[in-house]
Design an enzyme around this catalytic site. Structure first.
Site, PDB file in Angstrom:
ATOM      1  NE  ARG A   1      33.215  27.558  -8.863  1.00  0.00           N
ATOM      2  CZ  ARG A   1      34.453  28.074  -8.844  1.00  0.00           C
ATOM      3  NH1 ARG A   1      35.288  27.855  -9.849  1.00  0.00           N
ATOM      4  NH2 ARG A   1      34.880  28.776  -7.830  1.00  0.00           N
TER       5      ARG A   1
ATOM      6  CB  SER B   1      28.080  29.899  -5.033  1.00  0.00           C
ATOM      7  OG  SER B   1      29.064  30.222  -4.097  1.00  0.00           O
TER       8      SER B   1
ATOM      9  CD  GLU C   1      28.975  27.430  -8.721  1.00  0.00           C
ATOM     10  OE1 GLU C   1      29.151  28.607  -8.391  1.00  0.00           O
ATOM     11  OE2 GLU C   1      29.567  26.479  -8.181  1.00  0.00           O
TER      12      GLU C   1
HETATM   13  C1  FAD Z   1      28.260  24.107   1.352  1.00  0.00           C
HETATM   14  C2  FAD Z   1      28.780  24.017  -0.066  1.00  0.00           C
HETATM   15  C3  FAD Z   1      29.926  24.705  -0.419  1.00  0.00           C
HETATM   16  C4  FAD Z   1      30.433  24.639  -1.722  1.00  0.00           C
HETATM   17  N1  FAD Z   1      31.566  25.324  -2.030  1.00  0.00           N
HETATM   18  C5  FAD Z   1      32.101  25.241  -3.269  1.00  0.00           C
HETATM   19  C6  FAD Z   1      33.320  25.932  -3.594  1.00  0.00           C
HETATM   20  O1  FAD Z   1      33.941  26.582  -2.758  1.00  0.00           O
HETATM   21  N2  FAD Z   1      33.793  25.832  -4.858  1.00  0.00           N
HETATM   22  C7  FAD Z   1      33.150  25.102  -5.822  1.00  0.00           C
HETATM   23  O2  FAD Z   1      33.643  25.053  -6.952  1.00  0.00           O
HETATM   24  N3  FAD Z   1      31.995  24.428  -5.541  1.00  0.00           N
HETATM   25  C8  FAD Z   1      31.461  24.488  -4.297  1.00  0.00           C
HETATM   26  N4  FAD Z   1      30.297  23.820  -4.007  1.00  0.00           N
HETATM   27  C9  FAD Z   1      29.603  23.078  -5.061  1.00  0.00           C
HETATM   28  C10 FAD Z   1      29.933  21.568  -5.102  1.00  0.00           C
HETATM   29  O3  FAD Z   1      30.591  21.171  -3.934  1.00  0.00           O
HETATM   30  C11 FAD Z   1      30.802  21.226  -6.315  1.00  0.00           C
HETATM   31  O4  FAD Z   1      30.196  21.637  -7.501  1.00  0.00           O
HETATM   32  C12 FAD Z   1      31.104  19.717  -6.399  1.00  0.00           C
HETATM   33  O5  FAD Z   1      32.079  19.477  -7.377  1.00  0.00           O
HETATM   34  C13 FAD Z   1      29.887  18.875  -6.719  1.00  0.00           C
HETATM   35  O6  FAD Z   1      30.264  17.524  -6.576  1.00  0.00           O
HETATM   36  P1  FAD Z   1      29.179  16.386  -6.431  1.00  0.00           P
HETATM   37  O7  FAD Z   1      29.892  15.084  -6.479  1.00  0.00           O
HETATM   38  O8  FAD Z   1      28.341  16.621  -5.238  1.00  0.00           O
HETATM   39  O9  FAD Z   1      28.350  16.596  -7.761  1.00  0.00           O
HETATM   40  P2  FAD Z   1      26.801  16.329  -8.001  1.00  0.00           P
HETATM   41  O10 FAD Z   1      26.006  17.414  -7.339  1.00  0.00           O
HETATM   42  O11 FAD Z   1      26.442  14.936  -7.691  1.00  0.00           O
HETATM   43  O12 FAD Z   1      26.752  16.570  -9.575  1.00  0.00           O
HETATM   44  C14 FAD Z   1      27.017  17.828 -10.129  1.00  0.00           C
HETATM   45  C15 FAD Z   1      26.944  17.705 -11.650  1.00  0.00           C
HETATM   46  O13 FAD Z   1      28.011  16.880 -12.106  1.00  0.00           O
HETATM   47  C16 FAD Z   1      27.501  15.724 -12.766  1.00  0.00           C
HETATM   48  N5  FAD Z   1      28.354  14.604 -12.368  1.00  0.00           N
HETATM   49  C17 FAD Z   1      28.649  14.246 -11.100  1.00  0.00           C
HETATM   50  N6  FAD Z   1      29.518  13.211 -11.123  1.00  0.00           N
HETATM   51  C18 FAD Z   1      29.743  12.909 -12.427  1.00  0.00           C
HETATM   52  C19 FAD Z   1      30.531  11.938 -13.109  1.00  0.00           C
HETATM   53  N7  FAD Z   1      31.267  11.041 -12.445  1.00  0.00           N
HETATM   54  N8  FAD Z   1      30.515  11.924 -14.460  1.00  0.00           N
HETATM   55  C20 FAD Z   1      29.786  12.828 -15.159  1.00  0.00           C
HETATM   56  N9  FAD Z   1      29.017  13.771 -14.578  1.00  0.00           N
HETATM   57  C21 FAD Z   1      29.004  13.812 -13.235  1.00  0.00           C
HETATM   58  C22 FAD Z   1      26.078  15.589 -12.320  1.00  0.00           C
HETATM   59  O14 FAD Z   1      25.278  14.916 -13.279  1.00  0.00           O
HETATM   60  C23 FAD Z   1      25.654  17.034 -12.139  1.00  0.00           C
HETATM   61  O15 FAD Z   1      25.287  17.600 -13.361  1.00  0.00           O
HETATM   62  C24 FAD Z   1      29.768  23.860  -2.705  1.00  0.00           C
HETATM   63  C25 FAD Z   1      28.609  23.136  -2.340  1.00  0.00           C
HETATM   64  C26 FAD Z   1      28.128  23.202  -1.033  1.00  0.00           C
HETATM   65  C27 FAD Z   1      26.911  22.405  -0.666  1.00  0.00           C
END
Ligand code: FAD
Length: 342
Positions: free
Chosen positions: A162, A236, A338
Site C-alpha cells: 500500500r 481497511s 492506511e
Molecule cells: C469498502 C472498501 C473496500 C476497500 N478495499 C480495498 C482493497 O481490497 N484493497 C485496497 O488496496 N484498497 C481498498 N480500499 C481502499 C481504496 O479503495 C483504495 O485505496 C483506492 O485506490 C482509493 O481510490 P480513490 O480514487 O477513491 O482515492 P482517493 O480516496 O480519492 O485518494 C486516495 C489518495 O490518493 C491521492 N490521489 C487520488 N487520485 C490521485 C491522482 N490522480 N493523482 C495523485 N494523487 C491522487 C489522494 O490525494 C489521496 O491521498 C477499500 C475502500 C473501501 C471503501
C-alpha cells in the site's frame, strides 16, 4: 470548468464526512488542470479520486481538484500482453470489467475495489494475492509546480505494501493523469487466495475464467465488507504490520491464536484485524462493534472504522488513535494508518 467556493465534500468521500473545500474544481484534461493552476498561487491542497481512502478531519483551506480525466485506450500489444492505458478519472471496477470483457487477465482479483484508476498505483492497491505492481507498466504524472509531465516506470514508483513514491517522497507534488497496465492475453489465474476456491465451488464452477473469478471476488467482498453507501467507511483503516520472525514466535507463545503470514523476506505479516479484535477499549469489552457516538469499529471487520452517520473526521481519527494505543499496549506492535489523513 467551473470553480466552486465552499464546496461540500460529503458526497465525494466514502466516509461521508462533511468537510468543505474553500475552492473546488473537477478537471477533465491536462489543459483544464493547467488553466486552473494558472489562477492559483499555491497548488492544490488535495487531489481527489473516488474519495474512498481519505479521512477529512477538517475543512480544506485551499483548492481541491477532482480528477475526471477519462478514456481507455490500447497502446500496444505483443504475443502475450496488451498495454491498456486508462485515464486516472476512470472508475477502477469499470476498468476491471473492461479488461475482463476484452479477455485480458491480471486485475480480475482486484474486482470491486472502490475508487478510481489514478489512486491505484499511488496506493499500490491489492487484494486476493494480486497488487497493481504486478500489472503496472507506466504512468503519466503532472508536476504541479513545474507544470510538466513525467513518465514513471515501475522502478521509479518504489511500490511497497500500500505504498509508492507518491505517498512518500513525492507526496502532494504530482497529479497522476493516466496509468498503463500490462494485461495478459493468456491469463494465469490466482484462485488460491482467501476463499476464492470455495466460492467458485459454491458457484458450481469447475473451470474458472476471468468472469467467474471476478464474480467470486465480488460475492466474497459483498458478504464481508461494509458497503459505503450503507455505512461510511474507507475499507481497511490500518495496514497489517510486519514483525521479525523471532518477534512473531515470542508473540505466539503468549497469544497462541495470533494470525500471521510469512513474507518473502522471512518477516511475518500480522493480521491487524486479529490484533484489534483481541485488544479492546480501556473501559473493557471488544473493539469489534464498538461505538462512540457515530464513530465506530465495524462489527464484522475490526480493521474497518465506520461513520454511522454524523461522526466528524476528527472523532474517527481520535478513535483510530485509541485503537492503535490499545494494540501497542497489549502486543507491543505499532499499527500504521492506511487511510490518507487530511
Ligand atoms: C469498502 C472498501 C473496500 C476497500 N478495499 C480495498 C482493497 O481490497 N484493497 C485496497 O488496496 N484498497 C481498498 N480500499 C481502499 C481504496 O479503495 C483504495 O485505496 C483506492 O485506490 C482509493 O481510490 P480513490 O480514487 O477513491 O482515492 P482517493 O480516496 O480519492 O485518494 C486516495 C489518495 O490518493 C491521492 N490521489 C487520488 N487520485 C490521485 C491522482 N490522480 N493523482 C495523485 N494523487 C491522487 C489522494 O490525494 C489521496 O491521498 C477499500 C475502500 C473501501 C471503501
Amino acid at each position: 470548468m467551473q470553480v466552486h467556493e465552499n464546496y461540500p465534500l460529503k458526497s465525494l468521500n466514502t466516509f461521508g464526512l462533511p468537510a468543505l473545500a474553500r475552492y473546488f474544481a473537477a478537471v477533465r484534461s491536462i489543459g483544464e488542470l493547467q488553466e486552473l493552476l494558472a489562477s492559483y498561487r499555491s497548488g492544490p491542497k488535495l487531489i481527489l479520486g473516488g474519495g474512498s481512502n481519505v479521512l477529512l478531519t477538517k475543512d480544506v483551506d485551499g483548492l481541491v481538484v477532482k480528477n475526471e480525466i477519462m478514456g481507455i485506450t490500447k497502446t500496444g500489444e505483443d504475443e502475450d500482453v496488451v498495454y491498456l492505458r486508462s485515464g486516472a478519472g476512470e472508475n477502477w471496477h469499470s476498468l476491471v470489467l473492461y479488461a475482463i470483457n476484452n479477455g485480458l487477465g491480471g486485475i480480475e482479483n482486484l474486482s470491486l475495489i472502490p475508487g478510481n484508476v489514478g489512486a491505484s498505483p499511488m496506493q499500490n492497491i491489492g487484494a486476493y494475492g494480486v497488487e497493481i505492481k504486478d500489472v503496472f507498466h507506466e504512468l503519466t504524472a503532472f508536476h504541479l509546480e513545474e507544470k510538466t509531465n513525467y513518465t514513471f516506470r515501475a522502478k521509479d514508483c518504489a511500490f511497497g505494501y500500500r505504498e509508492s513514491v507518491f505517498k512518500n517522497k513525492y507526496k502532494g507534488q504530482f497529479l497522476i493523469t493516466d496509468v498503463t497496465f500490462r494485461l495478459a492475453k493468456r491469463p494465469v489465474f490466482h484462485t488460491e487466495y482467501g476463499a476464492i476456491r470455495q466460492e467458485l465451488e459454491k458457484m458450481g464452477v469447475s473451470q474458472p475464467g476471468l468472469q467467474t473469478i471476478s464474480q467470486a471476488v465480488i460475492n466474497i467482498r459483498s458478504s464481508k465488507l461494509p458497503d459505503p453507501k450503507q455505512v461510511g467507511n474507507a475499507g481497511s483503516f490500518f495496514k497489517n504490520p510486519s514483525v521479525p520472525a523471532e518477534t512473531f514466535e515470542l508473540l505466539k507463545s503468549s497469544f497462541p491464536g495470533i494470525v500471521g503470514y510469512t513474507n518473502a523476506d522471512g518477516s511475518v505479516k500480522l493480521a491487524a484485524g486479529w490484533l484489534i479484535e483481541h485488544s479492546g477499549p480501556p473501559e473493557g469489552g471488544s473493539w469489534k462493534g464498538y461505538r462512540d457516538g457515530d464513530a465506530g469499529v465495524h462489527a464484522q471487520q475490526a480493521l474497518v472504522l465506520v461513520n454511522y452517520g454524523n461522526a466528524s473526521g476528527a472523532a474517527i481519527y481520535e478513535l483510530s488513535g485509541r485503537v492503535m494505543q490499545s494494540v501497542e499496549e497489549k502486543f507491543g506492535v505499532s499499527l500504521e494508518r492506511e487511510v490518507n489523513i487530511l
